[in-house]
Design an enzyme around this catalytic site. Structure first.
Site, PDB file in Angstrom:
ATOM      1  N   HIS A 123      41.255  -2.982  14.626  1.00  0.00           N
ATOM      2  CA  HIS A 123      40.488  -2.457  14.989  1.00  0.00           C
ATOM      3  C   HIS A 123      40.663  -0.447  16.249  1.00  0.00           C
ATOM      4  O   HIS A 123      42.369  -0.355  16.437  1.00  0.00           O
ATOM      5  CB  HIS A 123      41.252  -3.467  15.658  1.00  0.00           C
ATOM      6  CG  HIS A 123      40.293  -3.604  17.585  1.00  0.00           C
ATOM      7  ND1 HIS A 123      40.209  -3.166  19.015  1.00  0.00           N
ATOM      8  CD2 HIS A 123      39.393  -4.859  17.591  1.00  0.00           C
ATOM      9  CE1 HIS A 123      39.505  -3.264  19.706  1.00  0.00           C
ATOM     10  NE2 HIS A 123      38.345  -4.210  19.304  1.00  0.00           N
ATOM     11  N   ASP A 200      49.657  -6.769  14.891  1.00  0.00           N
ATOM     12  CA  ASP A 200      47.762  -6.786  15.629  1.00  0.00           C
ATOM     13  C   ASP A 200      47.945  -8.192  15.768  1.00  0.00           C
ATOM     14  O   ASP A 200      47.418  -8.309  14.156  1.00  0.00           O
ATOM     15  CB  ASP A 200      47.045  -5.540  15.592  1.00  0.00           C
ATOM     16  CG  ASP A 200      45.391  -6.274  15.985  1.00  0.00           C
ATOM     17  OD1 ASP A 200      45.561  -7.427  16.828  1.00  0.00           O
ATOM     18  OD2 ASP A 200      44.879  -5.109  16.289  1.00  0.00           O
ATOM     19  N   GLN A 203      43.570 -10.966  15.881  1.00  0.00           N
ATOM     20  CA  GLN A 203      42.405 -12.424  15.365  1.00  0.00           C
ATOM     21  C   GLN A 203      43.703 -13.742  14.078  1.00  0.00           C
ATOM     22  O   GLN A 203      43.089 -13.906  13.788  1.00  0.00           O
ATOM     23  CB  GLN A 203      42.100 -11.936  14.623  1.00  0.00           C
ATOM     24  CG  GLN A 203      41.119 -10.735  14.982  1.00  0.00           C
ATOM     25  CD  GLN A 203      39.750 -11.544  15.789  1.00  0.00           C
ATOM     26  OE1 GLN A 203      40.299 -13.098  15.948  1.00  0.00           O
ATOM     27  NE2 GLN A 203      39.334 -10.691  16.592  1.00  0.00           N
ATOM     28  N   LYS A 226      41.157 -15.174  23.337  1.00  0.00           N
ATOM     29  CA  LYS A 226      41.030 -15.927  21.970  1.00  0.00           C
ATOM     30  C   LYS A 226      42.011 -16.617  21.437  1.00  0.00           C
ATOM     31  O   LYS A 226      41.620 -17.183  20.594  1.00  0.00           O
ATOM     32  CB  LYS A 226      41.729 -13.916  20.619  1.00  0.00           C
ATOM     33  CG  LYS A 226      40.825 -12.782  21.438  1.00  0.00           C
ATOM     34  CD  LYS A 226      40.342 -11.824  20.313  1.00  0.00           C
ATOM     35  CE  LYS A 226      40.146 -10.797  20.850  1.00  0.00           C
ATOM     36  NZ  LYS A 226      39.042 -10.386  20.631  1.00  0.00           N
ATOM     37  N   CYS A 364      34.532  -2.461  17.163  1.00  0.00           N
ATOM     38  CA  CYS A 364      35.443  -1.513  17.331  1.00  0.00           C
ATOM     39  C   CYS A 364      35.909  -1.482  16.277  1.00  0.00           C
ATOM     40  O   CYS A 364      37.536  -1.093  16.284  1.00  0.00           O
ATOM     41  CB  CYS A 364      36.515  -2.423  18.178  1.00  0.00           C
ATOM     42  SG  CYS A 364      35.407  -2.529  20.167  1.00  0.00           S
TER      43      CYS A 364
END
Ligand code: PMP
Length: 406
Positions: A123, A200, A203, A226, A364
């Site tokens: 991202h 990261d 997600q 999220k 993104c």
């Protein structure tokens, strides 16, 4: 046990509505998830009953809000199995968490000629902060490549790692392709060269159990919004030894132990990294979201979403002219595709009028789109409150798009 999705959906007031006279089909969960009533109620309750700036007052309300804020830290610590609560830093979200590490780690450890490794499917928020460090320090960014299926070619790491590599930052699950990356393998390869790894997790935490000690990652970043929590709050997990070694990211109130015009002594962890008034209400709301997820059970959530992904992949692949982007063996949460040569925005606009919320564009992750030489994709992304019937509605919608545009 299969989830009672109809019952669960009642927890999410926003899902009950109609848009353009059609029942809302919300398939944009990778962008943000909807909030259960308990989270909405908790935020309102905090403002009604305990609102007061944290850590600075001796009065009743300030003590209550400080206590609730610190309890939220402990809830996050337990949820991701961090060793200590002070390894949990509240941020605005994943983006700020990564910027914090890029800046602070960069200041301390990155010198001219050093290298930072990221992957081909990051991202923008796990690309740009590192590019900024590289610019400041005259360092180099190196990229783990991916294949046509959208899987990282992890063996390339052996070639990419050098004695100038200072940190590796990779996404656990790709937001544009849905690929689940083999982060354990990446971490263990990196650690064999004594290189720290930032994951990261924007997600991943909503789809799978995360145990940061088991993963042995050095940093892990995620966003509250999220994982069914409020927007504007997120977390940086960092191992104590790293957090103690890197300088503060911002200066201001709360992050100090003592200030004179000559010198400031910084506060201890975690406050050293939490300058200014924290988003304490939303941090408290985040703990409620975590409790909600835990009550449903992350394993049952993963199973329900796996079923949705399989059903969607099968149904969508029966649509003539539909091409998937990201066909990794290991996937979660996201299906990206294009329909014939119809522009993704047109597909998205027509689906919208049918009450179906999908995302279109580069998500993104512009380098991923460049890799496939496409302007963007249509992305359907799932949460455990989605139903198989909603996927049928999406497929019918796509047939309509074809009729109108094909
Ligand atoms: N990384 C990934 C993989 C993401 O999907 C996102 C959000 N789309 C981010 C980072 C940034 O998250 P936020 O905007 O909440 O900071």
């Amino acid at each position: 046990m299969p989830l009672d999705v109809e019952k669960i959906r009642k927890d999410f007031p926003i899902l009950q509505q109609q848009v353009y006279g059609k029942p809302l089909v919300y398939l944009d969960n990778a962008a943000t998830t909807q909030k259960p009533q308990v989270v909405i109620d908790k935020i309102a309750e905090c403002y009604r009953t305990i609102n007061s700036n944290i850590h600075r007052g001796v009065h009743y309300l300030s003590e209550r809000s400080s206590e609730a804020y610190e309890n939220s830290r402990t809830a996050v610590q337990k949820f991701i199995n961090a060793k200590f609560p002070f390894e949990i830093i509240f941020t605005r979200g994943t983006t700020e968490a990564i910027n914090l590490v890029a800046f602070s780690f960069g200041e301390k450890f990155i010198r001219e000629g050093d290298e930072i490794i990221i992957s081909a499917m990051e991202h923008h928020s796990n690309i740009v902060p590192w590019q900024m460090v590289c610019e400041r320090k005259n360092a180099k960014l190196r990229i783990i490549p991916m294949n046509e299926e959208g899987e990282l070619i992890v063996d390339e790491l052996d070639r990419l790692i050098s004695n100038r590599t200072k940190i590796i930052a990779v996404t656990h699950i790709s937001n544009s392709l849905g690929t689940i990356n083999p982060i354990k393998e990446i971490i263990s390869k990196a650690h064999s060269h004594k290189i720290p790894v930032l994951i990261d997790g924007a997600q991943s935490l909503q789809h799978t159990k995360i145990d940061v000690q088991e993963l042995d990652c050095d940093f892990y970043a995620f966003s509250g919004h999220k994982i069914y929590g409020p927007a504007g709050v997120g977390v940086l997990y960092g191992k104590e030894e790293w957090l103690n070694h890197i300088p503060p990211y911002q200066g201001g109130g709360d992050m100090i132990h003592n200030v004179t015009f000559e010198k400031t002594v910084y506060n201890k962890l975690p406050f050293k990294f939490e300058a200014g008034t924290a988003n304490y209400i939303d941090a408290i709301g985040l703990a409620t979201a975590i409790e909600y997820i835990q009550n449903i059970g992350i394993y049952d959530i993963a199973m329900q979403e796996h079923q949705l992904m399989q059903y969607a992949a099968t149904k969508l692949s029966s649509i003539d002219g539909l091409k998937f982007y990201g066909t990794a063996k290991n996937k979660a949460g996201v299906i990206s595709f294009l329909l014939q040569d119809i522009h993704p925005y047109d597909t998205g606009m027509i689906l919208d009028k049918l009450g179906i919320a999908v995302r279109t564009g580069n998500h993104c992750t512009q380098p991923v789109m460049d890799w496939y030489k496409i302007p963007g994709t249509v992305r359907a992304s799932f949460a455990f409150y989605n139903t198989l019937q909603e996927i049928d509605v999406l497929c019918d919608g796509l047939q309509k798009v074809k009729e109108m545009m094909g």
